[in-house]
Design an enzyme around this catalytic site. Structure first.
Site: not given
Ligand code: NAP
Ligand code: G4F
Length: 348
Positions: A12, A101, A135, A137, A159, A201
Site C-alpha cells: 500500500g 469483509y 484513523s 475516521e 470502516y 488522487r
Molecule cells: P492502502 O494503500 O489501501 O494499503 C492497504 C494495504 O493493506 C495494501 O497493501 C493491501 O494489499 C493490504 N491489505 C488489504 N487487505 C488485506 C488482507 N486481508 N491481508 C493482508 N493485507 C491486506 O492504505 P494506506 O493509505 O497505505 O493506509 C495504511 C493503513 O493506514 C491502513 O490500515 C489505513 O486504514 C490506515 N490509515 C490510512 C490513512 C490515510 O489517509 N492514508 C489515514 C489513517 C489510517 P493489496 O495491495 O493486495 O490490496
Molecule cells: O479520499 P477519501 O475517500 O478519504 P476518507 O474517506 O477521508 O478516508 C481516508 O482517510 C481516512 C483518515 O481520515 C483513512 F482512515 C481512510 O483509510 C482513507 O485513507 O474521501 C475524502 C472526502 C470524503 O468526505 C468523501 O465523501 O472526499 C469526499 N469525496 C467527494 N467525492 C469523495 C469523492 N471521495 C472519494 N473517494 N471519491 C469521490 O468521488
C-alpha cells in the site's frame, strides 16, 4: 545486528514509504502481501529490483490478515523487533458495500495479529513492539474541533467502526499483557502513490488527464467535506518515532489545517490553468450513507513528545501530486497517439 521490521500492508501507499524509511535506517524489512492474480508490488518494485544493498535487506512473504495461522508462521520465520500493522480494506465508501469483509480484515485481522504477536513475544522472549494504523475516521461526527487524543470517537462507517475496535484492542493488549503497542491516529495523508480512488488522487489524475486531452469529465460526490491532508512520507516517520519511545502511547498525527474537497479541486485545476467548473459533475454514486463533515487534528502531543512535525504543506502536496500525474498523463498521451487503447479508473 540490524533491527528487523515486519510490515503488513507493504504493497500500500504507507507500506512503501515506511519500507524506504526503515531501509534507510539500516533495518531488515519483511513485508506481508496477499497472493493476487495480478502484480500488486508497483509501489515497492524499486526496492528489490535493483541489485543494491537494500535488495538483501528487503523480503516479501505471503500472508493475509484473515489467516491467523499464516501470521504466526510469518512471525516465527521473521523474528521481528517491530511490527507495523498497516493492512486494511482502507476505502471508506467501499466499506458500506462490504461491511462484513471490512470488519473482518480491519477489526478481526488486527486481533489475529495482536494474538500472534503476544504469543511470539512470550515464546521468543523478544521485546517486540507493535504499531497500529488507527484513523481520524474514528472521530467521525466530531464532538470538538480540533480533535486530540482525548476527543471521543463517533464512527460513521463500517470502516471507522472496525478501526475503533482495532484501536481499543491495541490499547487493551498494552494494558492487559504489557505489550509495547502504540496507535497512530493518523489524519488523511496523500502522495503520488495514493490509490486512485481516494479523492485527492482521483482529482490530480483527472485534472492532468483533462489537461492532456485524455478525459473530458470528472464525477465526484460531496465537495463540502473538509479534511486535514498531509504527506504520507512525513507520516510514516511518526509511526517509527512512536516505537522508539521509552513507553508505548497513542498519538494524533495531523497538519492542523483543514480544507474542503472543493478547495482542493480549485487548487489542483488552477495549477494546470484550468477552471474545474468546466469539467466536474456531481454523481450520487460517490455520496456516502453517512458522511464525516470535518476533520482537523491537533498534533501537539506528537510535536512535544516525538519532536514530530509535518514538512510538506497542503499546497506543496498538491503540486507534488500534480507534477507526478502530469508525467503519467504524458506517457498515456504518447501511448494513445500510438494507437493503444487506454483504460480509465472507474472511480469510487
Ligand atoms: P492502502 O494503500 O489501501 O494499503 C492497504 C494495504 O493493506 C495494501 O497493501 C493491501 O494489499 C493490504 N491489505 C488489504 N487487505 C488485506 C488482507 N486481508 N491481508 C493482508 N493485507 C491486506 O492504505 P494506506 O493509505 O497505505 O493506509 C495504511 C493503513 O493506514 C491502513 O490500515 C489505513 O486504514 C490506515 N490509515 C490510512 C490513512 C490515510 O489517509 N492514508 C489515514 C489513517 C489510517 P493489496 O495491495 O493486495 O490490496
Ligand atoms: O479520499 P477519501 O475517500 O478519504 P476518507 O474517506 O477521508 O478516508 C481516508 O482517510 C481516512 C483518515 O481520515 C483513512 F482512515 C481512510 O483509510 C482513507 O485513507 O474521501 C475524502 C472526502 C470524503 O468526505 C468523501 O465523501 O472526499 C469526499 N469525496 C467527494 N467525492 C469523495 C469523492 N471521495 C472519494 N473517494 N471519491 C469521490 O468521488
Amino acid at each position: 545486528m540490524p533491527k528487523i521490521a515486519l510490515i503488513t500492508g507493504i504493497t500500500g501507499q504507507d507500506g512503501s514509504y515506511l519500507s524506504e524509511l526503515l531501509l534507510a535506517k539500516g533495518y531488515r524489512v519483511y513485508g506481508v502481501m496477499r497472493r493476487s492474480s495480478v502484480f500488486t508490488t508497483q509501489r515497492i518494485d524499486h526496492l528489490y529490483q535493483d541489485r543494491h544493498e537494500e535488495h538483501v535487506r528487503f523480503k516479501l512473504l505471503y500472508g493475509d490478515m484473515l489467516d491467523p495461522m499464516g501470521l504466526r508462521r510469518v512471525l516465527s520465520e521473521v523474528r521481528p523487533d517491530e511490527v507495523y500493522n498497516l493492512a486494511a480494506q482502507s476505502h471508506v465508501r467501499t466499506s458500506f458495500d462490504q461491511p462484513i469483509y471490512t470488519g473482518e480484515v480491519v477489526a478481526i485481522g488486527t486481533l489475529n495479529l495482536l494474538e500472534a504477536v503476544r504469543d511470539y513475544r512470550d515464546s521468543s522472549g523478544k521485546d517486540v513492539r507493535f504499531y497500529q494504523a488507527s484513523s481520524s475516521e474514528m472521530f467521525g461526527k466530531v464532538s470538538e474541533i480540533p480533535q486530540t487524543e482525548r476527543t471521543p470517537f463517533y464512527p460513521r462507517s463500517p470502516y471507522a467502526c472496525a478501526k475503533v475496535y482495532a484501536h481499543h484492542q491495541t490499547v487493551n493488549y498494552r494494558e492487559a499483557y504489557s505489550l509495547f503497542a502504540c496507535s497512530g491516529i493518523l489524519f488523511n495523508h496523500e502522495s503520488p502513490r495514493r490509490g486512485e480512488t481516494f479523492v485527492t488522487r482521483k482529482i490530480t489524475r483527472a485534472a492532468t488527464r483533462v489537461k492532456l486531452g485524455l478525459q473530458e469529465k470528472l464525477f465526484l460526490g460531496n465537495l463540502e467535506a473538509k479534511r486535514d491532508w498531509g504527506f504520507a512520507g512525513d507520516y510514516v516517520e511518526a509511526m517509527w518515532l512512536m516505537l522508539q519511545q521509552q513507553r508505548p502511547d497513542d498519538y494524533v498525527i495531523a497538519t492542523g489545517e483543514t480544507h474542503s474537497v472543493r478547495e482542493f479541486l480549485e487548487l489542483v485545476f488552477s495549477l494546470l490553468d484550468l477552471d474545474w467548473q468546466d469539467y466536474v459533475e456531481i454523481d450520487e454514486r460517490y455520496m456516502r450513507p453517512a458522511e464525516v463533515d470535518i476533520l482537523l487534528g491537533d498534533a501537539s502531543k506528537a510535536r512535544d513528545l516525538l519532536a514530530w512535525k509535518p514538512k510538506v504543506n497542503w499546497k506543496e502536496l498538491a503540486a507534488m501530486m500534480v507534477e507526478h500525474d502530469v508525467e503519467l498523463a504524458q506517457r498515456e498521451r504518447t501511448l494513445a497517439d500510438a494507437g493503444y487503447a487506454l483504460t480509465t479508473n472507474a472511480g469510487s
